[in-house]
Write an enzyme that holds these catalytic residues in place. Structure first.
Site, PDB file in Angstrom:
ATOM      1  N   GLU A 166       3.783  30.433  -1.977  1.00 19.20           N
ATOM      2  CA  GLU A 166       2.775  31.482  -2.176  1.00 19.20           C
ATOM      3  C   GLU A 166       2.486  31.689  -3.665  1.00 19.20           C
ATOM      4  OE1 GLU A 166       4.014  33.882   1.902  1.00 19.20           O
ATOM      5  OE2 GLU A 166       4.321  34.882  -0.037  1.00 19.20           O
ATOM      6  N   GLU A 167       3.540  31.652  -4.466  1.00 16.44           N
ATOM      7  CA  GLU A 167       3.357  31.866  -5.913  1.00 16.44           C
ATOM      8  C   GLU A 167       2.544  30.726  -6.529  1.00 16.44           C
ATOM      9  OE1 GLU A 167       7.607  34.245  -6.096  1.00 16.44           O
ATOM     10  OE2 GLU A 167       7.499  32.173  -6.747  1.00 16.44           O
ATOM     11  N   GLN A 168       2.880  29.505  -6.156  1.00 12.32           N
ATOM     12  CA  GLN A 168       2.176  28.353  -6.735  1.00 12.32           C
ATOM     13  C   GLN A 168       0.719  28.314  -6.260  1.00 12.32           C
ATOM     14  OE1 GLN A 168       4.100  24.685  -7.484  1.00 12.32           O
ATOM     15  NE2 GLN A 168       6.146  25.438  -7.026  1.00 12.32           N
TER      16      GLN A 168
ATOM     17  N   ILE B 128       8.285  29.074 -15.068  1.00  9.70           N
ATOM     18  CA  ILE B 128       7.399  30.157 -15.526  1.00  9.70           C
ATOM     19  C   ILE B 128       7.026  30.986 -14.301  1.00  9.70           C
ATOM     20  CG2 ILE B 128       5.251  28.821 -15.218  1.00  9.70           C
ATOM     21  CD1 ILE B 128       4.266  30.126 -17.883  1.00  9.70           C
ATOM     22  N   CYS B 129       6.818  32.274 -14.498  1.00 12.96           N
ATOM     23  CA  CYS B 129       6.436  33.142 -13.381  1.00 12.96           C
ATOM     24  C   CYS B 129       4.975  32.873 -13.036  1.00 12.96           C
ATOM     25  CB  CYS B 129       6.655  34.604 -13.778  1.00 12.96           C
ATOM     26  SG  CYS B 129       6.161  35.749 -12.485  1.00 12.96           S
TER      27      CYS B 129
ATOM     28  N   HIS C 210      15.118  25.470  -9.330  1.00 14.58           N
ATOM     29  CA  HIS C 210      13.678  25.719  -9.186  1.00 14.58           C
ATOM     30  C   HIS C 210      12.913  24.413  -8.982  1.00 14.58           C
ATOM     31  CE1 HIS C 210      14.889  29.628 -10.573  1.00 14.58           C
ATOM     32  NE2 HIS C 210      13.686  30.085 -10.311  1.00 14.58           N
ATOM     33  N   PRO C 211      11.957  24.444  -8.057  1.00 12.11           N
ATOM     34  CA  PRO C 211      11.129  23.256  -7.849  1.00 12.11           C
ATOM     35  C   PRO C 211      10.156  23.108  -9.010  1.00 12.11           C
ATOM     36  CG  PRO C 211      10.228  25.075  -6.608  1.00 12.11           C
ATOM     37  CD  PRO C 211      11.493  25.595  -7.252  1.00 12.11           C
TER      38      PRO C 211
END
Ligand SMILES: NC(=O)N[C@H]1NC(=O)NC1=O
Length: 174
Positions: free
Chosen positions: A86-88, A121-122, A67-68
């Site tokens: 997109e999530e970040q 973390i999500c 994971h980055p």
């Protein structure tokens, strides 16, 4: 895509479509292809989860290490996967002010020095304030607890990525 279509995919296409439901871990997708046919999306998700749970602790840490960092080098350099970008961005991590950015960088480094894997973390279930708060709090945990917590977060990320790819309900053809 519905579950019947998923079940009909040759493994090359299956890995193309689902290869990043666990960040940068297409091996997991390639492995669970053998578990077809899946009755529904939850079956596919359970197969992924069981594969992860069966790994030794070093394998779970390996997943976390794929994971980055949040708001890290890959985000700044434009080298995140589409999903992660997109999530970040959704959590506001692409628009931190200078003080927030330096706090996140400092905490990410402290976390990695302590545990040997990145903070996961999500992001879609949290905003940047909550992420910062969790990052500083979770730095204080024991390594085993953090490994477990990180993997729980990987599964939440996976759940949301899968939901974006597979229709949960069978299509009503009538
Ligand atoms: N480090 C980390 O949590 N990265 C992940 N979280 C998320 O929601 N997407 C990611 O890439």
């Amino acid at each position: 895509m519905d579950i019947n279509t998923v079940n009909s995919l040759p493994y090359e296409d299956f890995v193309d479509v689902f290869g990043n439901v666990v960040e940068k871990c297409p091996l997991i997708t390639a492995a669970v292809w053998s578990r077809r046919p899946f009755g529904n999306l939850a079956d596919l998700e359970a197969a992924i989860s069981e594969f992860i749970d069966a790994l030794p602790e070093s394998g779970k840490e390996g997943i976390l290490r794929c994971h980055p960092d949040l708001a890290g080098r890959d985000l700044r350099g434009g080298t995140l996967t589409r999903e992660s970008r997109e999530e970040q961005a959704g959590a506001g991590l692409d628009a931190l002010d200078a003080a927030e950015a330096s706090r996140v960088a400092q905490l990410n480094d402290a976390y990695k020095r302590r545990f040997g894997f990145p903070f996961v973390i999500c992001a879609r279930m949290n905003d940047k304030g909550r992420i910062l708060q969790q990052l500083s709090q979770r730095c204080l945990n024991e390594a085993a607890a953090e490994r477990t917590r990180g993997i729980e977060e990987v599964k939440k990320i996976c759940n949301l990525r899968l939901k974006g790819l597979v229709r949960a309900d069978p299509p009503n053809k009538l």
